[in-house]
Design a protein around this motif. Structure first.
Motif, PDB file in Angstrom:
ATOM      1  N   SER A 151     -67.776  -6.501  63.959  1.00 32.34           N
ATOM      2  CA  SER A 151     -68.792  -6.565  64.991  1.00 32.34           C
ATOM      3  C   SER A 151     -68.317  -7.463  66.139  1.00 32.34           C
ATOM      4  N   LYS A 152     -69.032  -7.398  67.261  1.00 29.56           N
ATOM      5  CA  LYS A 152     -68.677  -8.237  68.408  1.00 29.56           C
ATOM      6  C   LYS A 152     -68.830  -9.715  68.077  1.00 29.56           C
ATOM      7  N   ASP A 153     -69.846 -10.060  67.279  1.00 27.35           N
ATOM      8  CA  ASP A 153     -70.033 -11.451  66.886  1.00 27.35           C
ATOM      9  C   ASP A 153     -68.850 -11.953  66.061  1.00 27.35           C
ATOM     10  N   THR A 154     -68.339 -11.108  65.180  1.00 27.79           N
ATOM     11  CA  THR A 154     -67.201 -11.504  64.347  1.00 27.79           C
ATOM     12  C   THR A 154     -65.956 -11.727  65.196  1.00 27.79           C
ATOM     13  N   ILE A 155     -65.680 -10.818  66.101  1.00 23.79           N
ATOM     14  CA  ILE A 155     -64.502 -10.956  66.967  1.00 23.79           C
ATOM     15  C   ILE A 155     -64.627 -12.190  67.855  1.00 23.79           C
ATOM     16  N   ARG A 156     -65.820 -12.439  68.373  1.00 24.24           N
ATOM     17  CA  ARG A 156     -66.041 -13.605  69.214  1.00 24.24           C
ATOM     18  C   ARG A 156     -65.824 -14.903  68.424  1.00 24.24           C
ATOM     19  N   THR A 157     -66.289 -14.933  67.198  1.00 22.04           N
ATOM     20  CA  THR A 157     -66.121 -16.127  66.364  1.00 22.04           C
ATOM     21  C   THR A 157     -64.663 -16.348  65.998  1.00 22.04           C
ATOM     22  N   ILE A 158     -63.936 -15.289  65.702  1.00 20.76           N
ATOM     23  CA  ILE A 158     -62.517 -15.423  65.367  1.00 20.76           C
ATOM     24  C   ILE A 158     -61.729 -15.960  66.565  1.00 20.76           C
ATOM     25  N   ARG A 159     -62.015 -15.447  67.743  1.00 19.84           N
ATOM     26  CA  ARG A 159     -61.342 -15.949  68.943  1.00 19.84           C
ATOM     27  C   ARG A 159     -61.697 -17.409  69.215  1.00 19.84           C
ATOM     28  N   ARG A 160     -62.933 -17.761  68.941  1.00 18.32           N
ATOM     29  CA  ARG A 160     -63.342 -19.157  69.116  1.00 18.32           C
ATOM     30  C   ARG A 160     -62.602 -20.057  68.125  1.00 18.32           C
ATOM     31  N   LYS A 161     -62.423 -19.580  66.924  1.00 19.20           N
ATOM     32  CA  LYS A 161     -61.668 -20.338  65.915  1.00 19.20           C
ATOM     33  C   LYS A 161     -60.231 -20.563  66.381  1.00 19.20           C
ATOM     34  N   HIS A 162     -59.586 -19.506  66.899  1.00 21.81           N
ATOM     35  CA  HIS A 162     -58.208 -19.645  67.385  1.00 21.81           C
ATOM     36  C   HIS A 162     -58.126 -20.621  68.561  1.00 21.81           C
ATOM     37  N   LYS A 163     -59.126 -20.600  69.422  1.00 23.62           N
ATOM     38  CA  LYS A 163     -59.107 -21.477  70.578  1.00 23.62           C
ATOM     39  C   LYS A 163     -59.142 -22.945  70.153  1.00 23.62           C
ATOM     40  N   PHE A 164     -60.069 -23.296  69.258  1.00 22.97           N
ATOM     41  CA  PHE A 164     -60.176 -24.690  68.833  1.00 22.97           C
ATOM     42  C   PHE A 164     -58.984 -25.105  67.966  1.00 22.97           C
ATOM     43  N   HIS A 165     -58.416 -24.162  67.231  1.00 25.25           N
ATOM     44  CA  HIS A 165     -57.232 -24.497  66.442  1.00 25.25           C
ATOM     45  C   HIS A 165     -56.055 -24.830  67.355  1.00 25.25           C
ATOM     46  N   SER A 166     -55.893 -24.075  68.431  1.00 23.59           N
ATOM     47  CA  SER A 166     -54.817 -24.352  69.391  1.00 23.59           C
ATOM     48  C   SER A 166     -55.044 -25.682  70.091  1.00 23.59           C
ATOM     49  N   ARG A 167     -56.286 -25.961  70.444  1.00 21.25           N
ATOM     50  CA  ARG A 167     -56.581 -27.239  71.111  1.00 21.25           C
ATOM     51  C   ARG A 167     -56.331 -28.417  70.176  1.00 21.25           C
ATOM     52  N   TYR A 168     -56.682 -28.263  68.913  1.00 19.20           N
ATOM     53  CA  TYR A 168     -56.477 -29.363  67.965  1.00 19.20           C
ATOM     54  C   TYR A 168     -54.990 -29.649  67.773  1.00 19.20           C
ATOM     55  N   LYS A 169     -54.155 -28.614  67.742  1.00 20.16           N
ATOM     56  CA  LYS A 169     -52.725 -28.827  67.566  1.00 20.16           C
ATOM     57  C   LYS A 169     -52.116 -29.557  68.760  1.00 20.16           C
ATOM     58  N   ILE A 170     -52.718 -29.402  69.939  1.00 18.33           N
ATOM     59  CA  ILE A 170     -52.186 -30.049  71.141  1.00 18.33           C
ATOM     60  C   ILE A 170     -52.721 -31.479  71.285  1.00 18.33           C
ATOM     61  N   TYR A 171     -54.043 -31.652  71.178  1.00 16.23           N
ATOM     62  CA  TYR A 171     -54.673 -32.941  71.493  1.00 16.23           C
ATOM     63  C   TYR A 171     -55.029 -33.776  70.270  1.00 16.23           C
ATOM     64  N   LYS A 172     -55.041 -33.169  69.074  1.00 17.94           N
ATOM     65  CA  LYS A 172     -55.385 -33.886  67.838  1.00 17.94           C
ATOM     66  C   LYS A 172     -56.774 -34.515  67.907  1.00 17.94           C
ATOM     67  N   ASP A 173     -57.695 -33.851  68.560  1.00 18.88           N
ATOM     68  CA  ASP A 173     -59.062 -34.358  68.700  1.00 18.88           C
ATOM     69  C   ASP A 173     -59.865 -33.954  67.461  1.00 18.88           C
ATOM     70  N   PRO A 174     -60.471 -34.920  66.748  1.00 15.78           N
ATOM     71  CA  PRO A 174     -61.256 -34.564  65.552  1.00 15.78           C
ATOM     72  C   PRO A 174     -62.419 -33.623  65.860  1.00 15.78           C
ATOM     73  N   LEU A 175     -62.986 -33.723  67.073  1.00 19.05           N
ATOM     74  CA  LEU A 175     -64.087 -32.817  67.417  1.00 19.05           C
ATOM     75  C   LEU A 175     -63.612 -31.368  67.481  1.00 19.05           C
ATOM     76  N   ASP A 176     -62.406 -31.162  67.990  1.00 20.67           N
ATOM     77  CA  ASP A 176     -61.854 -29.808  68.007  1.00 20.67           C
ATOM     78  C   ASP A 176     -61.631 -29.286  66.594  1.00 20.67           C
ATOM     79  N   TYR A 177     -61.204 -30.185  65.699  1.00 16.06           N
ATOM     80  CA  TYR A 177     -60.999 -29.747  64.316  1.00 16.06           C
ATOM     81  C   TYR A 177     -62.321 -29.398  63.651  1.00 16.06           C
TER      82      TYR A 177
END
Length: 302
Positions: free
Chosen positions: A104-130
């Motif tokens: 569903s669109k909700d599932t795809i949107r959530t998966i993309r959101r997960k990838h976005k925060f995972h990429s941000r956490y690897k760069i900035y190491k921010d606990p909120l992103d994790y």
């Protein structure tokens, strides 16, 4: 997979006895690589505005446009007008091959959101992103499971009436096309979809045998088939309309990419131009070139 260089192991990993010696060997593994399915787009014919499309087709002066042209030119005029109106009244559909079609669109949107925060956490190491990544990951797992079991329930309910959904699901689970990335015919190697298609075309043409040994028994002049009977046949609009109404709208389109669902929903507005083209073809003895094309599904046997 092939086994090579089988010999007695000089340094066994476990204890051995004289009757059960350890051996070592090399495995030659040829991993099959398959052609990747490309991202494609098209039209969502199931959500088309057929009322507006029919009205637009009925406003076209088909007799005037098809009056002084030959069969092939008339078919081109017909397709140009029809495809132009399709782009106006049928919504476009982007087919995303990165996700299963039942997501569903909700599932795809959530998966993309997960990838976005995972990429941000690897760069900035921010606990909120994790934390956002962990929340999105848990939510995406639940949504994926929900979509999957909903789809299975739909397949089970429709299986007695429509088995195509089941085989579509089986094909999707393979996660690749039916053809390997490299194929050979003799000494000729092909590694792209176009080259592989040409290999199949060369093979089919080499084994093709005409029904008639030659064209000597056919009265053909200037690529036209002269008949004393076909030009007397007339196809009415009513017969074309009835034929279009019998089409199975769940079937796929042909090489012209016009699906049966559109032909069936627009049978009243398409019967006139098609009847004109059919009768012109019978009277002139010329079959349209584009209607000689066909789709061939080749099954690769390993």
């Amino acid at each position: 997979m092939r086994v090579n260089n089988v010999r007695r192991c000089d340094a066994p990993l476990v204890g051995e006895d004289n009757h059960h010696p350890s051996v070592e060997f090399l495995l030659d593994v040829n991993a099959h690589r398959y052609l990747r399915k490309s991202r494609c787009s098209g039209f969502n014919f199931r959500r088309g505005d057929y009322q507006a499309l029919n009205a637009a087709l009925l406003r076209v002066d088909w007799p005037g446009l098809l009056e002084n042209v030959d069969v092939n030119a008339g078919v081109n005029v017909f397709y140009n007008i029809l495809r132009g109106l399709i782009s106006e009244h049928i919504p476009q559909l982007n087919i995303n091959k990165n996700f299963p079609f039942y997501f569903s669109k909700d599932t795809i949107r959530t998966i993309r959101r997960k990838h976005k925060f995972h990429s941000r956490y690897k760069i900035y190491k921010d606990p909120l992103d994790y934390d956002q990544f962990r929340h999105s990951r848990a939510l995406s797992k639940r949504l994926i499971s929900r979509d999957f079991y909903r789809y299975l329930d739909t397949i089970e309910q429709e299986l007695p009436h429509d088995s195509n959904r089941f085989f579509k699901f089986v094909s999707h689970r393979k996660c690749h096309s039916k053809f390997p990335s490299v194929m050979m015919r003799g000494d000729v190697e092909a590694s792209s979809p176009e080259e592989i298609s040409n290999l199949f075309a060369d093979f089919f043409s080499s084994v093709f045998e005409p029904v008639f040994g030659s064209d000597e028994n056919l009265d053909i002049v200037d690529n036209k088939y002269n008949s004393n009977y076909l030009h007397e046949v007339t196809i009415s609009e009513e017969s074309v309309t009835e034929a279009l109404r019998t089409l199975n709208q769940n079937k796929g389109p042909g090489p012209d990419e016009i699906p049966p669902i559109l032909l069936r929903n627009c049978c009243d507005s398409l019967s006139l131009p098609l009847a004109i083209i059919f009768n012109r073809s019978l009277q002139s003895g010329v079959f349209p070139h584009c209607w000689k094309l066909s789709k061939i599904n080749s099954f690769h046997i390993t």
